[in-house]
Design a protein around this motif. Structure first.
Motif, PDB file in Angstrom:
ATOM      1  N   TYR A  91     -46.546 -71.311  13.178  1.00 13.15           N
ATOM      2  CA  TYR A  91     -46.104 -71.335  14.617  1.00 13.15           C
ATOM      3  C   TYR A  91     -47.105 -70.192  15.304  1.00 13.15           C
ATOM      4  O   TYR A  91     -47.934 -69.570  14.354  1.00 13.15           O
ATOM      5  N   ALA A  92     -47.302 -70.165  16.512  1.00 14.65           N
ATOM      6  CA  ALA A  92     -48.243 -69.434  17.210  1.00 14.65           C
ATOM      7  C   ALA A  92     -47.536 -67.845  17.365  1.00 14.65           C
ATOM      8  O   ALA A  92     -46.519 -67.710  18.216  1.00 14.65           O
ATOM      9  N   SER A  93     -47.897 -66.835  16.641  1.00 13.75           N
ATOM     10  CA  SER A  93     -47.132 -65.549  16.607  1.00 13.75           C
ATOM     11  C   SER A  93     -47.790 -64.741  17.857  1.00 13.75           C
ATOM     12  O   SER A  93     -47.185 -64.123  18.479  1.00 13.75           O
ATOM     13  N   THR A  94     -48.987 -65.076  18.132  1.00 14.96           N
ATOM     14  CA  THR A  94     -49.666 -64.677  19.500  1.00 14.96           C
ATOM     15  C   THR A  94     -50.172 -65.708  20.098  1.00 14.96           C
ATOM     16  O   THR A  94     -50.854 -66.711  19.743  1.00 14.96           O
ATOM     17  N   TYR A  95     -49.887 -65.752  21.739  1.00 12.93           N
ATOM     18  CA  TYR A  95     -50.520 -66.834  22.161  1.00 12.93           C
ATOM     19  C   TYR A  95     -50.857 -66.138  23.569  1.00 12.93           C
ATOM     20  O   TYR A  95     -49.868 -65.932  24.514  1.00 12.93           O
ATOM     21  N   GLU A  96     -51.976 -66.163  23.817  1.00 15.27           N
ATOM     22  CA  GLU A  96     -52.376 -65.510  25.226  1.00 15.27           C
ATOM     23  C   GLU A  96     -53.299 -66.248  26.069  1.00 15.27           C
ATOM     24  O   GLU A  96     -54.148 -66.853  25.333  1.00 15.27           O
ATOM     25  N   ILE A  97     -53.003 -66.435  27.460  1.00 17.30           N
ATOM     26  CA  ILE A  97     -53.939 -67.109  28.266  1.00 17.30           C
ATOM     27  C   ILE A  97     -54.485 -66.102  29.269  1.00 17.30           C
ATOM     28  O   ILE A  97     -53.648 -65.214  29.979  1.00 17.30           O
ATOM     29  N   ASN A  98     -55.842 -65.950  29.293  1.00 16.01           N
ATOM     30  CA  ASN A  98     -56.321 -64.979  30.433  1.00 16.01           C
ATOM     31  C   ASN A  98     -56.519 -65.845  31.480  1.00 16.01           C
ATOM     32  O   ASN A  98     -57.323 -66.756  31.873  1.00 16.01           O
ATOM     33  N   MET A  99     -55.543 -65.464  32.888  1.00 13.63           N
ATOM     34  CA  MET A  99     -55.580 -66.482  33.932  1.00 13.63           C
ATOM     35  C   MET A  99     -56.726 -66.079  34.645  1.00 13.63           C
ATOM     36  O   MET A  99     -56.914 -66.763  35.673  1.00 13.63           O
ATOM     37  N   LEU A 100     -57.522 -64.982  34.544  1.00 13.94           N
ATOM     38  CA  LEU A 100     -58.713 -64.828  35.345  1.00 13.94           C
ATOM     39  C   LEU A 100     -59.822 -65.655  34.761  1.00 13.94           C
ATOM     40  O   LEU A 100     -60.904 -66.231  35.481  1.00 13.94           O
ATOM     41  N   ARG A 101     -60.046 -65.964  33.567  1.00 11.51           N
ATOM     42  CA  ARG A 101     -60.733 -67.010  33.034  1.00 11.51           C
ATOM     43  C   ARG A 101     -60.424 -68.423  33.304  1.00 11.51           C
ATOM     44  O   ARG A 101     -61.243 -69.283  33.504  1.00 11.51           O
ATOM     45  N   CYS A 102     -59.111 -68.754  33.160  1.00 12.44           N
ATOM     46  CA  CYS A 102     -58.752 -70.408  33.219  1.00 12.44           C
ATOM     47  C   CYS A 102     -59.135 -70.890  34.447  1.00 12.44           C
ATOM     48  O   CYS A 102     -59.299 -70.329  35.379  1.00 12.44           O
ATOM     49  N   ILE A 103     -59.561 -72.014  34.111  1.00  8.48           N
ATOM     50  CA  ILE A 103     -60.193 -72.869  35.407  1.00  8.48           C
ATOM     51  C   ILE A 103     -59.201 -74.068  35.692  1.00  8.48           C
ATOM     52  O   ILE A 103     -59.339 -75.059  36.529  1.00  8.48           O
ATOM     53  N   TYR A 104     -58.220 -74.015  34.966  1.00 11.98           N
ATOM     54  CA  TYR A 104     -57.012 -74.919  35.332  1.00 11.98           C
ATOM     55  C   TYR A 104     -57.520 -76.599  35.383  1.00 11.98           C
ATOM     56  O   TYR A 104     -57.258 -77.254  36.050  1.00 11.98           O
ATOM     57  N   THR A 128     -52.295 -57.034  39.770  1.00 19.34           N
ATOM     58  CA  THR A 128     -53.195 -55.845  40.439  1.00 19.34           C
ATOM     59  C   THR A 128     -54.229 -55.267  39.265  1.00 19.34           C
ATOM     60  O   THR A 128     -54.781 -54.269  39.781  1.00 19.34           O
ATOM     61  N   ASP A 129     -54.100 -55.525  38.087  1.00 16.89           N
ATOM     62  CA  ASP A 129     -55.174 -55.069  37.172  1.00 16.89           C
ATOM     63  C   ASP A 129     -55.343 -56.125  36.187  1.00 16.89           C
ATOM     64  O   ASP A 129     -54.629 -57.093  36.068  1.00 16.89           O
ATOM     65  N   ARG A 130     -56.500 -56.039  35.515  1.00 17.89           N
ATOM     66  CA  ARG A 130     -57.078 -56.867  34.631  1.00 17.89           C
ATOM     67  C   ARG A 130     -56.200 -57.217  33.616  1.00 17.89           C
ATOM     68  O   ARG A 130     -56.042 -58.171  32.905  1.00 17.89           O
ATOM     69  N   ARG A 131     -55.545 -56.316  32.951  1.00 16.71           N
ATOM     70  CA  ARG A 131     -54.636 -56.168  31.926  1.00 16.71           C
ATOM     71  C   ARG A 131     -53.333 -57.417  32.154  1.00 16.71           C
ATOM     72  O   ARG A 131     -53.099 -58.184  31.245  1.00 16.71           O
ATOM     73  N   GLN A 132     -53.052 -57.168  33.482  1.00 15.27           N
ATOM     74  CA  GLN A 132     -51.786 -58.046  33.753  1.00 15.27           C
ATOM     75  C   GLN A 132     -52.142 -59.627  33.502  1.00 15.27           C
ATOM     76  O   GLN A 132     -51.377 -60.463  34.016  1.00 15.27           O
ATOM     77  N   ALA A 133     -53.537 -59.818  33.902  1.00 17.49           N
ATOM     78  CA  ALA A 133     -53.928 -61.163  33.919  1.00 17.49           C
ATOM     79  C   ALA A 133     -53.760 -61.994  32.663  1.00 17.49           C
ATOM     80  O   ALA A 133     -54.052 -63.127  32.760  1.00 17.49           O
ATOM     81  N   ILE A 134     -53.868 -61.158  31.677  1.00 18.42           N
ATOM     82  CA  ILE A 134     -53.580 -61.831  30.203  1.00 18.42           C
ATOM     83  C   ILE A 134     -52.119 -62.031  30.164  1.00 18.42           C
ATOM     84  O   ILE A 134     -51.310 -61.147  30.109  1.00 18.42           O
TER      85      ILE A 134
END
Lengths: 172, 379
Positions: A91-104, A128-134
């Motif tokens: 299973y995915a123990s970590t799953y992160e998407i960076n919404m600033l990189r994602c191009i949908y 409001t900051d880059r960390r929150q974008a992940i």
């Protein structure tokens, strides 16, 4: 009358704009009123669950491989029958998407062998900051379905050996 | 020259400046609302009921914005240019009467700041000072786009000022006076727009060029010149230039209303009723407000309708059409007045308007012919 043609043309332009003044405005008062999105709209990602509450994601990282923007990070761990998150071995123990990189683009959806990741309807993303974008797994995963159990579940041995379910053709 | 007279002037001047500044703020809202409605939108409606507080929000934004000054700009002129642009726009309205004399506190109070006997000339001279502000703003910014915007607007304003001035002459001839109050009184029975329709049309077109409004907003052509002469301005200095632009719109509408649309006088069919300014003097400001409101709507409407015209055509239109036409109109007006003195008023009430319309038609015909020839040459 041919002489007046330049003036008549100007007048027709003015008449057109004046007429639109009395049309109904097309404005949608956005935060209060929202237009429903189209069926194939590609908004924020959602990680899906099965009806019993198990996560569909098996941590194979094919989505991360397919992602052209390299926005997805997946780390997988072993499932056991004592602590089972998803069918099959891992299973995915970590799953992160960076919404600033994602191009949908939706390639992750196409790559997913279990239809675990889906681009949803949510389009109001702000941070409001880059960390929150992940966005971590906790933010992406779907809420528990009714009569589903939270993960990790304790399951009988030999019940969830197959990680990729039998699939139907896509509906939409 | 007693103390009360000075006080009266101060109060009137204060009221006028307040009306112009408040009018500027709400003209921006009016324009945005009207443009929005023309484009089937709603326009600002978030700040306060119907967006009425929007101008205040804009003002607060502009006050708190950073003031930038380009490196190697001419500091003194850069600071002075917005002021030079704004002040003429404010003082130009001093000669516009907004109502007949009122009796208040046992005093006869005239509703204008100054009754200059060459009021129309005053308007022309003050209006041309504003050009300095624009060209200095462009020059002192040390920016090629600002420079070109400033140059363009100077050339444009000077060219159209001639045609504009010559239409003023028509109104002066008809009223037999250059005093604004007498021009208004001369329109008691018939407005000059009916006597001199082509002159009014030239006036309306030339004012658009004079205040740099679409379709003659060449100095601010975003696509070519970013923002023209105010490219480098920000914060309150930009607000001053912006204010000057809109106050010029208001001022020129006031002048247009006074010269051609009866000033503060009622509509001619309301004469000798309770709605005439002779019987209820306080209706004067209301009437001039209404007229200015309609004229401003015309400016906004034209902006929403027509695309910007090419610069060489703008110049050609000003010099080759408007200028000769306005000269011909002066000739027609003067001839009509002379004929009416000799052979009766028929020439005055019918001769001048018909001659003016005929001259206008011929001018349109010549534009048409030129356009067709160009089309033929291209094909």
């Amino acid at each position: 009358m041919r002489v007046l043609e330049p003036v008549i043309e100007l007048g027709r332009g003015l008449w057109t704009t004046l007429r639109t003044m009395f049309e109904k405005p097309v404005t949608i008062q956005y935060p209060e009123q929202k237009r429903p999105v189209k069926p194939r709209f590609r908004g924020r990602h959602v990680l899906k669950r099965y009806e019993n509450g198990l996560e569909k994601c098996i941590g194979c990282a094919l989505c991360a491989a397919a992602c052209p923007a390299d926005a997805i990070f997946v780390e997988s761990s072993e499932n056991t029958d004592e602590k089972r998150y998803s069918p099959g071995d891992r299973y995915a123990s970590t799953y992160e998407i960076n919404m600033l990189r994602c191009i949908y683009c939706g390639f992750c959806e196409d790559a997913c062998p279990t239809e675990a990741i889906v681009l949803g309807d949510q389009y109001e993303l702000s941070f409001t900051d880059r960390r929150q974008a992940i966005y971590p797994k906790e933010m992406l995963i779907e809420a528990l379905p009714t009569n589903g159990q939270p993960t990790p579940q304790k399951t009988r041995p030999g019940e969830f050996t197959r990680s990729v379910p039998a699939m139907k053709d896509p509906q939409d | 020259m007693d103390f009360a007279l000075i006080l009266e002037w101060l109060i009137k001047g204060f009221i006028l400046v307040l009306v112009l500044l408040g009018g500027f703020a709400y003209l921006t809202l009016y324009e945005r609302k009207a443009l929005a409605r023309i484009q089937a939108r709603i326009g600002p409606n978030r700040a306060g009921p119907w967006g009425l507080l929007q101008p205040i929000a804009d003002a607060i934004k502009l006050v708190f914005k950073e003031e930038l000054m380009p490196a190697r700009a001419d500091k003194l002129l850069f600071l002075l240019a917005p002021v030079i642009t704004l002040v003429p726009a404010l003082v130009i309205t001093a000669v516009v009467p907004w109502g007949p004399p009122l009796r208040l506190f046992g005093r006869e109070i005239s509703l204008y700041i100054a009754d200059v006997n060459v009021g129309v000339l005053y308007i022309m001279s003050v209006a041309s000072i504003a050009v300095y502000g624009v060209v200095l703003a462009g020059w002192s910014s040390n920016n090629k786009y600002a420079m070109m915007g400033g140059l363009r607007s100077t050339a444009q304003m000077i060219s159209y000022e001639i045609a504009l001035g010559l239409t003023f002459v028509g109104a002066i001839l008809l009223a037999d006076s250059a005093r604004m109050t007498e021009i208004v009184d001369a329109q008691r029975s018939v407005w000059f727009v009916l006597l001199q329709p082509a002159g009014t049309a030239i006036f309306l077109i030339a004012t658009l060029a004079e205040v740099n409004r679409a379709p003659f907003d060449m100095p601010e052509a975003e696509q070519e010149l970013t923002a023209g002469y105010h490219t480098e301005y920000s914060g309150m200095k930009f607000a001053l230039l912006f204010m000057a632009e809109y106050d010029k719109m208001i001022a020129i509408s006031c002048i247009g209303a006074t010269l051609f649309f009866g000033g503060y006088r009622e509509f001619p069919f309301l004469a000798n009723t309770i709605f005439s300014v002779d019987q209820t003097p306080w209706l004067g400001p209301v009437y001039i407000f209404l007229k200015v409101f309609v004229l401003l709507f015309g400016m906004i409407w034209v902006r929403a309708t027509f695309p910007r015209i090419r610069y060489d055509r703008l110049m050609a239109f000003g010099w080759k059409i408007l200028l000769p036409l306005s000269l011909v109109l002066i000739f027609i007006t003067a001839t009509g007045i002379l004929l009416s003195q000799k052979y009766g008023l028929g020439y005055y009430y019918w001769g001048i308007p018909l001659g003016s319309l005929l001259a206008g038609l011929i001018a349109i015909g010549m534009v048409d012919r030129t356009l067709r020839r160009k089309e033929y040459a291209r094909a």
